[in-house]
Structure formats: structure tokens, C-alpha cells
Design a protein around this motif. Structure first.
Motif, mmCIF file in Angstrom:
data_model
loop_
_atom_site.group_PDB
_atom_site.id
_atom_site.type_symbol
_atom_site.label_atom_id
_atom_site.label_comp_id
_atom_site.label_asym_id
_atom_site.label_seq_id
_atom_site.Cartn_x
_atom_site.Cartn_y
_atom_site.Cartn_z
ATOM 1 N N HIS A 98 1.158 -1.044 -0.037
ATOM 2 C CA HIS A 98 0.272 -0.154 -0.383
ATOM 3 C C HIS A 98 0.657 1.241 -0.284
ATOM 4 O O HIS A 98 0.219 2.193 -0.472
ATOM 5 C CB HIS A 98 -0.968 -0.339 1.121
ATOM 6 N N ASP A 99 2.483 1.461 0.789
ATOM 7 C CA ASP A 99 2.840 2.520 0.755
ATOM 8 C C ASP A 99 3.720 2.394 -0.950
ATOM 9 O O ASP A 99 3.651 3.673 -0.863
ATOM 10 C CB ASP A 99 4.289 1.566 1.102
ATOM 11 N N LEU A 100 3.014 1.825 -2.114
ATOM 12 C CA LEU A 100 3.127 2.346 -3.260
ATOM 13 C C LEU A 100 2.401 3.596 -3.649
ATOM 14 O O LEU A 100 2.929 3.890 -4.443
ATOM 15 C CB LEU A 100 3.293 1.222 -4.215
ATOM 16 N N ARG A 101 0.765 3.497 -3.416
ATOM 17 C CA ARG A 101 -0.023 4.472 -3.501
ATOM 18 C C ARG A 101 0.547 5.537 -3.200
ATOM 19 O O ARG A 101 0.062 6.974 -3.984
ATOM 20 C CB ARG A 101 -0.768 3.761 -2.679
ATOM 21 N N HIS A 102 1.354 5.092 -1.642
ATOM 22 C CA HIS A 102 1.556 6.758 -1.463
ATOM 23 C C HIS A 102 2.500 8.051 -1.623
ATOM 24 O O HIS A 102 3.210 8.339 -2.066
ATOM 25 C CB HIS A 102 1.811 6.954 0.395
ATOM 26 N N SER A 103 3.671 6.789 -2.451
ATOM 27 C CA SER A 103 4.801 7.006 -2.749
ATOM 28 C C SER A 103 4.800 7.590 -4.204
ATOM 29 O O SER A 103 4.856 9.024 -4.819
ATOM 30 C CB SER A 103 6.213 5.583 -3.015
ATOM 31 N N CYS A 104 3.782 6.754 -5.314
ATOM 32 C CA CYS A 104 3.064 7.273 -6.164
ATOM 33 C C CYS A 104 2.634 8.921 -6.515
ATOM 34 O O CYS A 104 2.863 9.783 -6.807
ATOM 35 C CB CYS A 104 2.350 6.267 -7.044
ATOM 36 N N ALA A 105 1.561 9.243 -5.152
ATOM 37 C CA ALA A 105 0.626 10.650 -4.974
ATOM 38 C C ALA A 105 1.827 11.346 -4.886
ATOM 39 O O ALA A 105 1.789 12.499 -5.245
ATOM 40 C CB ALA A 105 0.228 10.129 -3.723
ATOM 41 N N SER A 106 2.785 11.459 -3.454
ATOM 42 C CA SER A 106 3.896 12.372 -3.280
ATOM 43 C C SER A 106 4.385 12.700 -4.533
ATOM 44 O O SER A 106 5.403 13.317 -4.572
ATOM 45 C CB SER A 106 4.788 11.461 -1.674
ATOM 46 N N LEU A 107 4.754 11.429 -4.998
ATOM 47 C CA LEU A 107 6.481 11.661 -5.811
ATOM 48 C C LEU A 107 4.700 12.443 -7.255
ATOM 49 O O LEU A 107 5.605 13.860 -7.857
ATOM 50 C CB LEU A 107 6.898 11.129 -6.692
ATOM 51 N N LEU A 108 4.222 12.468 -8.111
ATOM 52 C CA LEU A 108 3.207 13.354 -8.555
ATOM 53 C C LEU A 108 3.334 14.646 -7.792
ATOM 54 O O LEU A 108 3.099 15.831 -9.091
ATOM 55 C CB LEU A 108 1.927 12.495 -8.576
ATOM 56 N N LEU A 109 3.019 15.107 -6.566
ATOM 57 C CA LEU A 109 3.024 16.174 -5.840
ATOM 58 C C LEU A 109 3.726 16.909 -6.078
ATOM 59 O O LEU A 109 4.167 18.317 -6.208
ATOM 60 C CB LEU A 109 2.099 16.322 -4.694
ATOM 61 N N ALA A 110 4.931 16.219 -5.750
ATOM 62 C CA ALA A 110 6.056 16.905 -5.490
ATOM 63 C C ALA A 110 6.850 17.403 -7.323
ATOM 64 O O ALA A 110 7.655 18.422 -8.003
ATOM 65 C CB ALA A 110 7.479 16.336 -5.302
ATOM 66 N N VAL A 113 2.549 17.532 -10.100
ATOM 67 C CA VAL A 113 0.672 17.715 -11.053
ATOM 68 C C VAL A 113 0.292 18.168 -9.666
ATOM 69 O O VAL A 113 -0.034 18.302 -8.345
ATOM 70 C CB VAL A 113 1.291 15.672 -11.051
ATOM 71 N N GLN A 114 -1.080 19.005 -10.838
ATOM 72 C CA GLN A 114 -2.442 19.212 -9.769
ATOM 73 C C GLN A 114 -3.058 17.960 -8.407
ATOM 74 O O GLN A 114 -3.376 17.303 -9.143
ATOM 75 C CB GLN A 114 -3.391 19.731 -10.522
ATOM 76 N N MET A 115 -3.126 18.814 -7.315
ATOM 77 C CA MET A 115 -4.049 18.143 -6.904
ATOM 78 C C MET A 115 -4.919 17.327 -7.083
ATOM 79 O O MET A 115 -5.656 15.729 -6.602
ATOM 80 C CB MET A 115 -3.911 18.621 -5.389
ATOM 81 N N LYS A 116 -5.810 17.802 -7.838
ATOM 82 C CA LYS A 116 -7.226 17.425 -8.333
ATOM 83 C C LYS A 116 -6.589 16.800 -9.003
ATOM 84 O O LYS A 116 -7.577 15.091 -8.694
ATOM 85 C CB LYS A 116 -7.947 18.373 -9.213
ATOM 86 N N LEU A 117 -5.855 15.702 -10.345
ATOM 87 C CA LEU A 117 -5.530 15.295 -10.638
ATOM 88 C C LEU A 117 -5.565 13.823 -9.974
ATOM 89 O O LEU A 117 -5.893 12.485 -9.699
ATOM 90 C CB LEU A 117 -4.213 15.644 -11.614
ATOM 91 N N ILE A 118 -3.872 13.893 -8.555
ATOM 92 C CA ILE A 118 -4.189 13.142 -7.885
ATOM 93 C C ILE A 118 -5.597 13.391 -7.518
ATOM 94 O O ILE A 118 -4.893 11.500 -6.849
ATOM 95 C CB ILE A 118 -3.436 13.899 -7.117
ATOM 96 N N GLN A 119 -6.176 14.059 -6.812
ATOM 97 C CA GLN A 119 -7.742 13.066 -6.348
ATOM 98 C C GLN A 119 -8.548 11.891 -6.792
ATOM 99 O O GLN A 119 -8.296 10.581 -6.573
ATOM 100 C CB GLN A 119 -8.253 14.102 -5.415
ATOM 101 N N GLU A 120 -8.349 12.460 -8.295
ATOM 102 C CA GLU A 120 -9.626 11.344 -9.554
ATOM 103 C C GLU A 120 -7.914 10.699 -9.220
ATOM 104 O O GLU A 120 -8.305 8.989 -9.776
ATOM 105 C CB GLU A 120 -8.879 11.419 -10.865
ATOM 106 N N TRP A 121 -6.822 10.666 -9.948
ATOM 107 C CA TRP A 121 -5.547 8.840 -9.587
ATOM 108 C C TRP A 121 -6.352 7.764 -8.619
ATOM 109 O O TRP A 121 -5.971 6.501 -8.988
ATOM 110 C CB TRP A 121 -4.292 9.662 -9.628
#
Length: 160
Positions: A98-110, A113-121
Motif C-alpha cells: 500500500h505504501d506504493l500508492r502514497h509514494s506515487c501520489a507524493s512523487l506526482l505532487l512533488a 501534478v495538480q492535487m485535483k488530478l492526484i485525487q482522481e488518480w
């Protein structure tokens, strides 16, 4: 789904995101191609298994991707159960699947990538959930950006 298929896709994603060596759009294009090739290879593998097991092969799930060698559905926890094996075989540190999900979101944000797109992802129904969980990443990246600008300005002023 063969273990090799999972491992190939996982390692590609892990290395590409952790190294940040490709733009996100190119990375996603490559991921689609790799997954497509892996699915074709899996279908061919299933055909070989079907031929090898003959009447013993389960035909009930022929349209499914995630089946074992005899055509039965794999257990839902197969991926998370085998994830530590993939990490160990590739000399990677132990983390939860499950940590991969958080890593992916954190890297996208960093990487802007806009927070809205990450929310959808991530499939969050409310942007507040995404913002609450990942706002520390956004503030950390702002802090790093400010430090980089300060460093650049201090180097520039000493050079004059």
C-alpha cells in the motif's frame, strides 16, 4: 496473472518514479505500452498452460487475466503476499504494498501534478481527503523550492 508480469511492471514503475528520469506524460505512455505487452504475453502463457493441462485446465475463467497455472482465479491477496518476495529478489528495502500508492501520489505532487488530478488518480471522492493526506508533501516541496531560490540568490549576490 504471472508473477513475472507483476514484477516487471512493478520494477519499471518503482525505478521510473523514484529516479524521476522521465516526464510524467512520457512515463505514462511507456507504462501503457509495457502493460499492453505484458498482457499479450500473459494471454500467450495462459494458452500454453491450457494446452499443457488439457481437460484439467479450468475453462470457467477464460476471459480473466488473473488466473493461476490451471486457470483458477488467484486469491485476492496474491499481489500483497508476493510483494515482499519481489522486493527481496531485487535488493529493495521492505515496504508495504500500500505504501506504493502514497509514494506515487507524493512523487506526482512533488513534480507539479495538480492535487485535483492526484485525487482522481487515487479515487478519493473528496479533494479534502487528498489535501489532508498529502498537504505535507506540498508544503515540503515549497520549502525546498524556497531554499533553492535563496541559495541561488545568495550565490548570485556574492558573485557580483
Amino acid at each position: 496473472m504471472s508473477f513475472l508480469l507483476f514484477e516487471i511492471v512493478f520494477l519499471f514503475l518503482l525505478r521510473a518514479f523514484s529516479l524521476l528520469i522521465l516526464p510524467v506524460t512520457l512515463l505514462l505512455t511507456l507504462i501503457v505500452k509495457i502493460v499492453e505487452q505484458a498482457l499479450i504475453a500473459e494471454r500467450e502463457h495462459q494458452a500454453e498452460m491450457k494446452k499443457a493441462f488439457g481437460r484439467g485446465y479450468c475453462k470457467k475463467y477464460e476471459d480473466y487475466i488473473c488466473v493461476d497455472a490451471v486457470g483458477e482465479l488467484i486469491r485476492p491477496n496474491y499481489v500483497s503476499d508476493h510483494f515482499p518476495i519481489v522486493l527481496r529478489r531485487n535488493g529493495l528495502r521492505k515496504i508495504r504494498f500500500h505504501d506504493l500508492r502514497h509514494s506515487c501520489a507524493s512523487l506526482l505532487l512533488a513534480n507539479g501534478v495538480q492535487m485535483k488530478l492526484i485525487q482522481e488518480w487515487l479515487g478519493h471522492s473528496d479533494i479534502g481527503t487528498t489535501s489532508n493526506v498529502y498537504s505535507h508533501v506540498d508544503s515540503e516541496s515549497k520549502k525546498l523550492s524556497a531554499e533553492a531560490i535563496a541559495k541561488a540568490l545568495s550565490n548570485e549576490s556574492t558573485a557580483v
